[in-house]
Design an enzyme around this catalytic site. Sequence first.
Site, PDB file in Angstrom:
ATOM      1  N   HIS A 156       4.301  -7.012 -19.876  1.00 44.44           N
ATOM      2  CA  HIS A 156       3.707  -8.273 -19.374  1.00 44.44           C
ATOM      3  C   HIS A 156       3.696  -8.315 -17.843  1.00 44.44           C
ATOM      4  CE1 HIS A 156       4.306  -9.849 -23.532  1.00 44.44           C
ATOM      5  NE2 HIS A 156       5.438  -9.169 -23.440  1.00 44.44           N
ATOM      6  N   SER A 277     -11.704  -1.230   6.997  1.00 47.43           N
ATOM      7  CA  SER A 277     -12.575  -2.401   6.935  1.00 47.43           C
ATOM      8  C   SER A 277     -13.420  -2.432   8.190  1.00 47.43           C
ATOM      9  CB  SER A 277     -11.718  -3.656   6.840  1.00 47.43           C
ATOM     10  OG  SER A 277     -12.380  -4.758   7.398  1.00 47.43           O
ATOM     11  N   LYS A 283      -6.704  -2.538   8.022  1.00 48.96           N
ATOM     12  CA  LYS A 283      -6.879  -2.302   6.585  1.00 48.96           C
ATOM     13  C   LYS A 283      -6.888  -0.839   6.168  1.00 48.96           C
ATOM     14  CE  LYS A 283      -8.419  -5.127   3.787  1.00 48.96           C
ATOM     15  NZ  LYS A 283      -7.853  -5.706   2.611  1.00 48.96           N
ATOM     16  N   GLU A 290     -10.638   1.979  -6.840  1.00 45.97           N
ATOM     17  CA  GLU A 290     -11.437   0.817  -7.260  1.00 45.97           C
ATOM     18  C   GLU A 290     -12.782   1.259  -7.840  1.00 45.97           C
ATOM     19  OE1 GLU A 290     -10.975  -2.736  -4.327  1.00 45.97           O
ATOM     20  OE2 GLU A 290     -10.508  -0.917  -3.232  1.00 45.97           O
TER      21      GLU A 290
END
Length: 456
Positions: A156, A277, A283, A290
């Site tokens: 979980h 970024s 970043k 992804e």
Amino acid sequence: MAKMWAGRTSGETDILADSFNSSIGFDQRLFRQDITGSIAHAAMLAKQGIITCDEANSIINALNGILQDIESGALAIDQKAEDIHMFVEQILTQRIGETGKKLHTARSRNDQVALDLRLYLRDYSDDLTTLLKDLIGALIGKAESNLDVIMPGYTHLQHAQPVLFSHHILAYAMMLERDVQRIADCRRRINVSPIGCCALAGTTFDTDRLFEARKLGFDSVCLNSLDGVSDRDFCVELLSALSLIMTHLSRLSEELILWSSQEFSFIELSDDFTTGSSIMPQKKNPDMAELCRGKTGRVYGDLMALLTTLKGLPLAYNKDMQEDKESVFDACDTVKICLQVFAPMIRSMKVNAGNMAESAKKGFMNATDLADYLVLKGMAFRDAYKVSGTIVAYCIQSGHILEDLSIDDYKKFSPLIDKDVYQAIDLGNCVQKRSSEGGTSIESVKKQIAHLREVL
Ligand code: ARG
């Protein structure tokens, strides 16, 4: 241009209809398979005396020349051609004249395209297996170099029990091992020859399908010609295996993304496999992971598109089936590039063992071990569970962790608890004691590695 199939009709179609009908844009990648298939076909026709040996030699030489010329770039594939089969045959006839027209005896584009696709996917399956094994190798490497690193194990997404990072990452290697098996199984059904089924009903010529199949490296031939030209089960099977590979990559991607977040900081992906970024100078984004997660949806979509294309088709060939290739090739290309990116991304990733160990201290992950300890002292598990839970509640209330609770405090909850409790709840011991088959102990992890090495 008039079509090769001009006869009943003029062969002149509307320009828009022509381009709508054409598949050359996506089936040109089958040129090698198409030519290989045609060479075997010419050899079979000659062996059976359907064409002469001289004719076959002339066809085969010309086909080899066409192959070379396409590969070298000397011959450009005409984007206005109807498909790769028509293009190759057209060039063949241009180059050797009348004899070229004999190649298409005792076959049809319907068995030809099924053949090309099977040859293509057979090679693809082999490439894919190499890539899967490479990724399994990368995961084993990471596991071996971080063999005893402890991290939180989750259920979980809540801290559950401590596990070894090596154990965690090998779970993915196991998934990929099953993927290797699935591809091998799928390959067996890919490797059945449809050539000789002809348009739908077989042929009146005395062909030797087995000879042609053997020449092309097939294990056997399709036994029903209607099935042979309309079967795309092998594509569906492959796409479903590819979808499952993507499920595995996507789940691992999700973990890599989480783990490289500020909140976790369990790993750091190398600069080569992250991006910056355009506005935020600090970043470092896990774009590759992804994208793998994102592309999973595409591959599922390809599988759904193919299944949907097939579901309403009467026997035998229908032009709808031309739609199979874009889905199949898209899924094949997508999975290939994802695997190619994944292996080096794993190899170059840094494991922050300290952060994992630090995180593992939180969340009372040794509460089960405390209960197990009481069981060993003679208490029934249900009672031990309750005592351990009560102690955890007390710790939360009083700002303690199980490791720093005094023995006097422990005794208040059960007289069975002694000094050896500290050993029982030590995280390192918690992991080591899970030496059951497939558990998270180092011994078990080593066994897993040995097993996987054998597969490789
Ligand atoms: N380009 C076609 C395809 O991909 C080849 C088979 C064409 N067969 C036909 N009967 N028109 O399916």
